[in-house]
Design an enzyme around this catalytic site. Structure first.
Site, PDB file in Angstrom:
ATOM      1  N   TYR A   1      30.998 -27.788  15.816  1.00  0.00           N
ATOM      2  CA  TYR A   1      29.620 -27.305  16.354  1.00  0.00           C
ATOM      3  C   TYR A   1      29.203 -27.735  17.856  1.00  0.00           C
ATOM      4  O   TYR A   1      29.081 -28.779  18.265  1.00  0.00           O
ATOM      5  CB  TYR A   1      28.508 -28.337  15.532  1.00  0.00           C
ATOM      6  CG  TYR A   1      28.196 -27.892  13.887  1.00  0.00           C
ATOM      7  CD1 TYR A   1      28.841 -26.777  13.394  1.00  0.00           C
ATOM      8  CD2 TYR A   1      27.480 -28.631  13.307  1.00  0.00           C
ATOM      9  CE1 TYR A   1      28.691 -26.323  12.134  1.00  0.00           C
ATOM     10  CE2 TYR A   1      27.371 -28.223  11.772  1.00  0.00           C
ATOM     11  CZ  TYR A   1      28.141 -27.303  11.449  1.00  0.00           C
ATOM     12  OH  TYR A   1      27.747 -26.975  10.157  1.00  0.00           O
TER      13      TYR A   1
ATOM     14  N   HIS B   1      35.642 -28.304   5.792  1.00  0.00           N
ATOM     15  CA  HIS B   1      34.438 -27.350   6.347  1.00  0.00           C
ATOM     16  C   HIS B   1      34.647 -25.918   5.416  1.00  0.00           C
ATOM     17  O   HIS B   1      33.716 -25.392   5.188  1.00  0.00           O
ATOM     18  CB  HIS B   1      34.512 -27.031   7.851  1.00  0.00           C
ATOM     19  CG  HIS B   1      33.443 -26.606   8.554  1.00  0.00           C
ATOM     20  ND1 HIS B   1      33.129 -26.797   9.723  1.00  0.00           N
ATOM     21  CD2 HIS B   1      32.292 -25.580   7.977  1.00  0.00           C
ATOM     22  CE1 HIS B   1      31.906 -26.097  10.005  1.00  0.00           C
ATOM     23  NE2 HIS B   1      31.505 -25.658   8.948  1.00  0.00           N
TER      24      HIS B   1
ATOM     25  N   SER C   1      21.983 -23.224   5.637  1.00  0.00           N
ATOM     26  CA  SER C   1      21.097 -21.762   5.973  1.00  0.00           C
ATOM     27  C   SER C   1      20.088 -21.506   4.805  1.00  0.00           C
ATOM     28  O   SER C   1      20.034 -20.596   4.398  1.00  0.00           O
ATOM     29  CB  SER C   1      21.816 -20.563   6.063  1.00  0.00           C
ATOM     30  OG  SER C   1      21.194 -19.528   6.901  1.00  0.00           O
ATOM     31  N   PRO C   2      19.445 -22.558   4.580  1.00  0.00           N
ATOM     32  CA  PRO C   2      18.299 -22.741   3.261  1.00  0.00           C
ATOM     33  C   PRO C   2      17.286 -21.840   3.690  1.00  0.00           C
ATOM     34  O   PRO C   2      16.660 -21.358   2.815  1.00  0.00           O
ATOM     35  CB  PRO C   2      18.036 -24.199   3.239  1.00  0.00           C
ATOM     36  CG  PRO C   2      18.302 -24.733   4.749  1.00  0.00           C
ATOM     37  CD  PRO C   2      19.284 -24.062   4.945  1.00  0.00           C
ATOM     38  N   LEU C   3      16.954 -21.524   5.045  1.00  0.00           N
ATOM     39  CA  LEU C   3      15.770 -20.947   5.354  1.00  0.00           C
ATOM     40  C   LEU C   3      16.151 -19.430   5.672  1.00  0.00           C
ATOM     41  O   LEU C   3      15.197 -18.510   6.027  1.00  0.00           O
ATOM     42  CB  LEU C   3      15.220 -21.264   6.600  1.00  0.00           C
ATOM     43  CG  LEU C   3      14.696 -22.829   6.386  1.00  0.00           C
ATOM     44  CD1 LEU C   3      13.900 -23.265   7.632  1.00  0.00           C
ATOM     45  CD2 LEU C   3      13.455 -22.916   5.059  1.00  0.00           C
TER      46      LEU C   3
ATOM     47  N   GLY D   1      16.431 -15.566   5.437  1.00  0.00           N
ATOM     48  CA  GLY D   1      15.489 -14.544   4.622  1.00  0.00           C
ATOM     49  C   GLY D   1      14.010 -14.808   4.897  1.00  0.00           C
ATOM     50  O   GLY D   1      13.313 -13.779   4.394  1.00  0.00           O
TER      51      GLY D   1
END
Length: 300
Positions: A53, A128, A208-210, A212
């Site tokens: 990152y 990863h 990336s749960p959010l 959408g």
């Protein structure tokens, strides 16, 4: 704050994905540290990072070093914070990503991550991404060696299939505690991996749960950190959010928490207000009817 388990460690039910603090278009260090401190102040005790990152070539571990500085400067008790880092990917500085699952590389990477984090042993170290050029068993075997050497306390795997989870568990046994795959209302192709994680008692950490939830929908939140999809602002998630008087992001996270008790979302953030909003998702109580309504509105 609500809590869940990753192996034998209790963590906040909502974690912080720290990637936006170090990659392209990252905030300045003052705001990055403030975001990490805001997460800690909100009761977040899981911080997700990786040695890859970073933005530019030659700054491997930028995010890990940032987290170490934030923990050291917080002023509160951070002994219960689990920093989960990952190895096996790289960034050459051209915007791309590489994969390296060679055992020797993973072992060196874990040792370097521990040094940057300032710890004797990494609380959770995750592979990863599978390397198509390295047998999966060899990459996972490196995690086994790191566990045996005491370099890491627990192991996880990311971006994996059902078969890879089963093979990793056969090699790592109880040392395997987590699976981290992409999962959100818009991207649910990891349903089989989520079900298997629940069956095996492994924590499932959606990245990336959010994804959408569109930027145009943010009436109660100044910005959405992380990837956003192209869905309309007038979705069932936005409607339920309006009824509860909360942000759509909180409803998404509450929906994720309701999927399984092994789910621990790690939404990204690059400003204090965003992680504070995400942490409040644990207060959102979705009824069975609301969950059914959200499920029925999902694409696909």
């Amino acid at each position: 704050m609500q809590y869940r388990r990753i192996g034998n460690v209790t963590v906040s039910a909502i974690g912080l994905g720290a990637m936006p603090l170090s990659i392209e278009n990252r905030p300045d260090e003052r705001r990055a540290i403030a975001t990490l401190h805001a997460a800690l102040d909100a009761g977040v005790t899981l911080i997700d990072t990786a040695d890859s990152y970073h933005w530019h070539a030659g700054e491997t571990g930028h995010n890990e070093l940032l987290i170490a500085r934030a923990l050291a400067s917080h002023g509160g008790d951070t002994s219960d914070v689990l920093v989960a880092t990952k190895g096996g990917r790289g960034r050459p500085g051209d915007g791309g990503w590489t994969v390296n699952g060679a055992p020797d590389h993973l072992k060196r990477a874990a040792e370097a991550s521990a040094e940057r984090l300032g710890v004797e042993a990494i609380g959770l170290y995750q592979l990863h991404k599978p390397d198509p050029d390295v047998p999966w068993a060899e990459s996972v075997g490196a995690l086994r060696e790191l566990l045996d050497a005491g370099t890491i306390r627990a192991a996880g795997i990311s971006n994996v299939s059902v078969d890879q989870i089963r093979e990793a568990q056969a090699i790592l046994g109880h040392g395997l505690v987590s699976v981290q795959n992409r999962y959100s209302p818009a991207v649910r192709d990891s349903e089989p991996e989520l079900r298997l994680s629940a069956e095996l008692g492994l924590a499932f950490l959606p990245w990336s749960p959010l994804g959408g939830i569109s930027r145009s929908s943010l009436d109660s939140r100044s910005s959405l950190d992380g990837p956003s999809g192209a869905t309309s602002a007038n979705t069932a998630f936005h409607q339920v959010a309006a009824e509860h008087g909360v942000s759509p992001q909180q409803v998404v996270l509450a929906w994720l928490l309701a999927r399984s008790p092994v789910v621990v979302p790690v939404p990204g953030a690059s400003r204090p207000a965003s992680i504070q909003d995400s942490a409040r998702a644990v207060r959102v109580r979705l009824s069975a009817d609301e969950l059914a309504r959200l499920d029925s509105a999902l694409p696909g």
